[in-house]
Design a protein around this motif. Structure first.
Motif, PDB file in Angstrom:
ATOM      1  N   VAL A 164      43.718   9.670  -0.435  1.00 57.90           N
ATOM      2  CA  VAL A 164      42.867   8.458   0.166  1.00 57.90           C
ATOM      3  C   VAL A 164      42.200   8.946  -0.521  1.00 57.90           C
ATOM      4  O   VAL A 164      41.652   9.327  -0.320  1.00 57.90           O
ATOM      5  N   LEU A 165      41.360   8.502  -1.294  1.00 59.69           N
ATOM      6  CA  LEU A 165      40.078   7.851  -2.124  1.00 59.69           C
ATOM      7  C   LEU A 165      38.923   7.294  -1.310  1.00 59.69           C
ATOM      8  O   LEU A 165      39.218   5.638  -1.230  1.00 59.69           O
ATOM      9  N   SER A 166      37.987   7.867  -1.463  1.00 60.53           N
ATOM     10  CA  SER A 166      36.828   6.800  -0.039  1.00 60.53           C
ATOM     11  C   SER A 166      36.036   6.481  -1.817  1.00 60.53           C
ATOM     12  O   SER A 166      35.439   7.802  -2.306  1.00 60.53           O
ATOM     13  N   ASP A 167      35.494   5.509  -1.681  1.00 59.48           N
ATOM     14  CA  ASP A 167      33.945   4.866  -2.503  1.00 59.48           C
ATOM     15  C   ASP A 167      34.701   5.474  -3.680  1.00 59.48           C
ATOM     16  O   ASP A 167      33.833   5.640  -4.227  1.00 59.48           O
ATOM     17  N   CYS A 168      36.182   5.126  -4.545  1.00 56.14           N
ATOM     18  CA  CYS A 168      36.033   4.581  -5.020  1.00 56.14           C
ATOM     19  C   CYS A 168      36.554   3.661  -6.555  1.00 56.14           C
ATOM     20  O   CYS A 168      36.817   2.374  -5.483  1.00 56.14           O
ATOM     21  N   SER A 169      36.465   3.717  -7.579  1.00 59.92           N
ATOM     22  CA  SER A 169      35.895   2.441  -8.635  1.00 59.92           C
ATOM     23  C   SER A 169      37.902   2.739  -9.641  1.00 59.92           C
ATOM     24  O   SER A 169      37.886   3.744  -9.766  1.00 59.92           O
ATOM     25  N   LEU A 170      38.566   1.787  -9.633  1.00 66.75           N
ATOM     26  CA  LEU A 170      38.941   0.955 -10.843  1.00 66.75           C
ATOM     27  C   LEU A 170      38.603   0.694 -11.918  1.00 66.75           C
ATOM     28  O   LEU A 170      37.962  -0.234 -11.422  1.00 66.75           O
ATOM     29  N   VAL A 171      38.964   1.477 -13.138  1.00 65.96           N
ATOM     30  CA  VAL A 171      38.093   0.551 -14.239  1.00 65.96           C
ATOM     31  C   VAL A 171      39.725   0.508 -14.931  1.00 65.96           C
ATOM     32  O   VAL A 171      40.445   0.448 -15.271  1.00 65.96           O
TER      33      VAL A 171
END
Length: 443
Positions: A28-35
């Motif tokens: 689980v990734l927190s405070d991340c973005s998909l580019v």
């Protein structure tokens, strides 16, 4: 690089409170973005880093959301949404022979299939599904509806021994299906596969021909198999073989094969599945509603067999909600196995995403949020009272009533829904078409 800055220009960035990529497992990734650029995932970074490195034509700040791969519904008869609630509370054979098949003979037309599939597509998008596998008549119309919706679709053209509105017999079905396959060869979102209905509706010669053609074309095969105890006992009484043994003898079982339902499974059946690499499509809610039996999901997974999830058609399920199937599958696996750890929350999500992509032969493209894969993405808002407090976002997806909280859906980076608003389908038109068919069939 964009002019005057040190950032790279891309099409889309999705900034999320949580991202569950499915791969790596249990992450689980927190405070991340998909580019995202050109329909593919270019990078996954912490949001502060993503904003420093990239500028996007479109950005979404989903600060109270979980982002997952788009869900993969591996078994449907999408047009049958127009028969939702039409013949409830009957055993399978009664349901088929006395209600569904006669009604289909009267009403199923290209128009019926196109309108019913659009209704299902709207429902699937609204509940987070981006890819569906379908087996139904007039699959060319299903393809048109899928294209109109923007969804990804694997079409399993039906093959039966007897005539229907779409064909006269096995040779006719296969000929039409191969022509459809040619029409969509190398299409980015539509691919065509074989759909022999079931062992009890397709004889040996067509099954052998399908096995040969599928191997030559490397095309998937989907078949209803071991759906009920009566199906198996009747086959043994008539032929001396369990249906899975017959299919294996005919060469139909391989990693290309998708065995739908499998509620009647012995240790010997599991060995056949392990040896052949065939996939299992589990439709828990349809099986429960038709009292068909229980697929031993834990035993199958423990033996390394790929198990994916399907809703089945709305006529035998009443909804197309794959998050609901995740919850039911997890709870049912625990009850059937007597093991509360069976099919944990991460496993349930994997069954609805990457396992489904693998069953369809699409796991190199979709099913997880990884760099290089297609940007098929679902976002779920988790800010309502029913979702709070939220200690474990994966648990929330698998055990909470979550599908009505799906807010955004993308396929190839293209939006199919934004803030609960469908962008590719006209909701009013879909609603009116559903009412039109209801009025016709009731009259």
């Amino acid at each position: 690089m964009s002019q005057g800055t040190s950032t790279t220009s891309v099409d889309l960035m999705i900034h999320a409170r949580w991202i569950i990529p499915v791969v790596p497992e249990n992450t689980v990734l927190s405070d991340c973005s998909l580019v995202i650029d050109n329909g593919q995932i270019l990078a996954i970074h912490p949001t502060t880093e993503a904003k420093r490195l990239y500028s996007a034509d479109h950005e979404h700040h989903l600060d109270e959301h979980i982002v997952t791969p788009g869900l993969v519904n591996t078994h449907n008869h999408a047009a049958m949404s127009l028969l939702r609630g039409f013949a409830d509370d009957h055993p399978l054979q009664t349901w088929l022979e006395e209600h569904i098949w006669p009604t289909e003979a009267q009403w199923v037309t290209p128009e019926f299939v196109r309108d019913g599939t659009e209704l299902s597509a709207a429902e699937m998008i609204r509940s987070g599904t981006t890819t569906f596998a379908d087996m139904y008549f007039f699959p060319e119309e299903t393809a048109k509806a899928a294209l109109n919706s923007g969804m990804r679709c694997q079409l399993h053209f039906p093959v039966l021994d007897f005539p229907t509105a779409w064909g006269q017999g096995p040779d006719d079905y296969i000929q039409k299906g191969l022509a459809l396959s040619d029409a969509y060869r190398s299409h980015p979102t539509i691919n065509v596969a074989f759909g022999p209905h079931a062992p009890y509706t397709v004889s040996d010669e067509p099954l052998q021909r399908i096995a040969t053609l599928a191997e030559e074309m490397q095309a998937p095969i989907q078949i209803h198999l071991h759906e009920t105890a009566a199906e198996v006992s009747d086959a043994v009484a008539n032929t001396g073989e369990r249906p899975i043994e017959r299919l294996n003898r005919l060469g139909l079982l391989s990693p290309l094969t998708q065995c739908v339902h499998m509620t009647q499974v012995t240790a010997e059946d599991i060995e056949v599945l392990k040896q052949t690499g065939a996939n299992i499509i589990h439709c828990p809610e349809s099986n429960l509603k038709l009292a068909s039996g229980f697929c031993p999901v834990k035993a199958l997974l423990d033996n390394g067999i790929n198990v994916a999830l399907g809703t089945d058609g709305a006529a035998s399920n009443n909804d197309q909600d794959l998050f609901g199937e995740m919850r039911t599958a997890a709870l049912l696996a625990k009850g059937v196995s007597g093991d509360a750890s069976a099919v944990d929350a991460h496993t349930a999500l994997r069954m609805a995403t990457l396992n489904g992509a693998k069953a369809l032969g699409m796991d190199a493209e979709i099913g997880s949020l990884e760099v290089g894969k297609q940007a098929d993405i679902t976002a779920i808002a988790v800010n309502q009272l029913e979702q709070l407090p939220l200690y474990n976002p994966v648990s929330a997806l698998s055990y909470n009533n979550i599908s009505h909280q799906v807010s955004h859906v993308w396929v190839n980076g293209n939006p199919l829904m934004e803030d609960r608003r469908l962008t590719t389908l006209d909701e009013h038109r879909v609603r009116e078409k559903a009412k039109y068919w209801q009025n016709r069939i009731e009259s």
